[in-house]
Structure formats: C-alpha cells, structure tokens
Design an enzyme around this catalytic site. Structure first.
Site, mmCIF file in Angstrom:
data_model
loop_
_atom_site.group_PDB
_atom_site.id
_atom_site.type_symbol
_atom_site.label_atom_id
_atom_site.label_comp_id
_atom_site.label_asym_id
_atom_site.label_seq_id
_atom_site.Cartn_x
_atom_site.Cartn_y
_atom_site.Cartn_z
ATOM 1 N N HIS A 1 0.777 -1.236 0.000
ATOM 2 C CA HIS A 1 0.000 0.000 0.000
ATOM 3 C C HIS A 1 0.811 1.290 0.000
ATOM 4 C CE1 HIS A 1 -0.158 0.215 4.735
ATOM 5 N NE2 HIS A 1 1.014 -0.191 4.298
ATOM 6 N N HIS A 2 2.133 1.203 0.080
ATOM 7 C CA HIS A 2 2.942 2.420 0.101
ATOM 8 C C HIS A 2 3.414 2.856 -1.285
ATOM 9 C CE1 HIS A 2 3.021 2.537 4.413
ATOM 10 N NE2 HIS A 2 3.688 1.402 4.535
ATOM 11 N N ALA A 3 3.368 1.975 -2.279
ATOM 12 C CA ALA A 3 3.888 2.318 -3.604
ATOM 13 C C ALA A 3 3.130 3.498 -4.192
ATOM 14 C CB ALA A 3 3.793 1.114 -4.536
ATOM 15 N N HIS B 1 0.221 4.042 7.894
ATOM 16 C CA HIS B 1 -0.794 4.682 7.056
ATOM 17 C C HIS B 1 -0.738 4.162 5.613
ATOM 18 C CE1 HIS B 1 -2.010 8.412 4.586
ATOM 19 N NE2 HIS B 1 -3.115 7.805 4.975
ATOM 20 N N ASP C 1 -0.678 5.251 2.642
ATOM 21 C CA ASP C 1 -0.500 6.518 1.929
ATOM 22 C C ASP C 1 -0.594 6.397 0.416
ATOM 23 O OD1 ASP C 1 1.903 5.034 2.074
ATOM 24 O OD2 ASP C 1 3.149 6.835 1.869
#
Length: 262
Positions: free
Chosen positions: A126-128, A165, A167
C-alpha cells in the site's frame, strides 16, 4: 466455489528482498495454514499483471525504471529502488507484477460473482506511489484492484488496518469520489510514512472520502477495536446510502477492498 478464494501459488514467494529484509516469504507458512483452517480454498496462483494493467496506477517512466533495475539491480538507485527499504533484485518487475496480478484476478473473481471473499496474503503493497517505490512496496496492488473495480462501474470502500498509514492507496485515489479510503494506524508523528492525519480528507468532488484514524503509540487492543467499531460501520453506512450493502471483499494482509455491486 463454496469457500473463500485463496490467492497463492509458486510465484507468491518470488517477491523477496533477501534473508535479512523484514518482508520475507517465510511469513506465509503459518498464514496459509490459518487461512485454510478457516475455509479458504487455494484456487488462484498469481501471474504477473500486464504493463497496461500496471499503467492504470503507475507512470510509464516508473515501469521503465523498475524494468532496468530488475535486469541490473546494481545500477544507480532510482525511483525509490536501491539501498534501504526497497532494494532492487533480479526479476523484481515480474515478482512485483505477480503480486499485482494476484490482486487483480481476485477482484475480477469477485466482480464476476465467482466468490464473495478472496484472500491474497502476499498482497497489500500500500505504500507504492505512481512514480516511485516506498516502504517495501513496488507496485500498489490494492490501488490497482480498486482501479479495476472502478472501471467496472463499482464504488469501493478500502479499509487499511496496518500499523502504517496506507498513503499510496490514498494518494492514488484521493480525487475519486467513488472510492472511500479508511486507514487506522499509528500516528505519522511517530511512524513511517509520516502521513495519515485527520485533516487529509480528499480533494475536489472527493472531499471527505479519505478518512484517517491516527492512534498514539501504545494504544491497546481495546481502544483500537473501539475505534474500528465506532468509525467503520458508520462510514460504510454513509457511503452506501440507502442502497444495498457492499457484497464483495478482497483481503490482502491487513487490508480489505470492498466493492458494492449496485
């Protein structure tokens, strides 16, 4: 298919930054056994997503950078790839593409009505970001799955319960009023990636469709559960309006993509 779909196969262990890296395929052993114990049925072996599919959330220049470092990992660091959290390795493009492909095929199975639940334990990167890697994440499979559901005309509630998070997913879908992103995490005042504050709400017509619940370090399980039980059902009801509730769920690690087939 009577049980939940389990997305797992030979390529699931290819996304591997090495034995000293904290994100390791070794975590799959007990996780897969637990999923099978609750009725998940192995039925989808991930294969790499196509470049066209990856381009729905990532830039052409970024895909070219991943390709270069996938063939020659020792090239100069680029686009968030190199020494540090997200090192390059041989075959990275195909390995990361297989993670994305697993989540895409899972959401397709839900859209077709083949299954109601799909579990992809290798997913949830989920950070990519659209143009760079971040936090162990190369291609953002949850964001890609959401984009596919949106192209099918579905509204999506994304729930992120990771300590960090979500993000990248929030950023990619920040301006889409048909996507509600909800992230419950330790406050960015103390923890990577330093975002996820309550004033991050979405932009334009999508204002109000990004919801963040930043918690203080040391928050116990009771307070964590209270936050989830208080916030998420109310948000889901408001997002669904007076129409039928969402009926499809794709789970990846600590994340869920919920699609509403209306």
């Amino acid at each position: 298919n009577e049980g939940p779909l389990l997305v797992y196969g030979p390529r699931s262990t290819d996304y591997d930054f090495g034995p000293s890296h904290p994100l390791t395929p070794r975590r799959f052993g007990p996780g897969i056994e637990l999923l099978e114990a609750v009725g998940a049925v192995p039925g989808l072996a991930p294969e790499p997503a196509t470049d066209d599919e990856l381009l729905t959330c990532h830039t052409p220049g970024y895909l070219r950078a991943v390709d270069r470092l996938s063939a020659e990992p020792d090239l100069y660091p680029e686009a968030g790839l190199g020494p540090g959290d997200t090192p390059a390795f041989l075959g990275l493009h195909e390995a990361a593409g297989a993670v994305a492909g697993g989540s895409l095929r899972a959401i397709e199975a839900i859209i077709r009505g083949d299954v109601e639940h799909a579990y992809h334990p290798g997913g949830g990167l989920h950070h990519a970001m659209p143009a760079y890697a971040s936090g162990f994440c190369v291609y953002n499979d949850p964001a890609l799955a959401i984009a596919l559901a949106r192209r099918a005309g579905l509204r999506v509630l994304y729930i992120d319960l990771d300590t960090h998070h979500g993000d990248g997913v929030q950023t990619i879908h920040l301006a889409d009023p048909g996507v509600l992103t909800v992230s419950v995490h330790e406050s960015g005042r103390y923890l990577f990636p330093g975002t996820g504050f309550a004033n991050e709400l979405g932009t334009g017509e999508a204002a109000g469709t990004a919801v963040n619940v930043p918690l203080e370090p040391g928050t116990g399980e009771d307070a964590w559960l209270d936050a989830i039980r208080t916030v998420i059902p109310a948000l889901a009801a408001a997002f669904a309006g007076h129409r039928r509730a969402a009926v499809g769920h794709a789970h990846a690690s600590a994340y869920a993509v919920v699609v509403d087939r209306r």
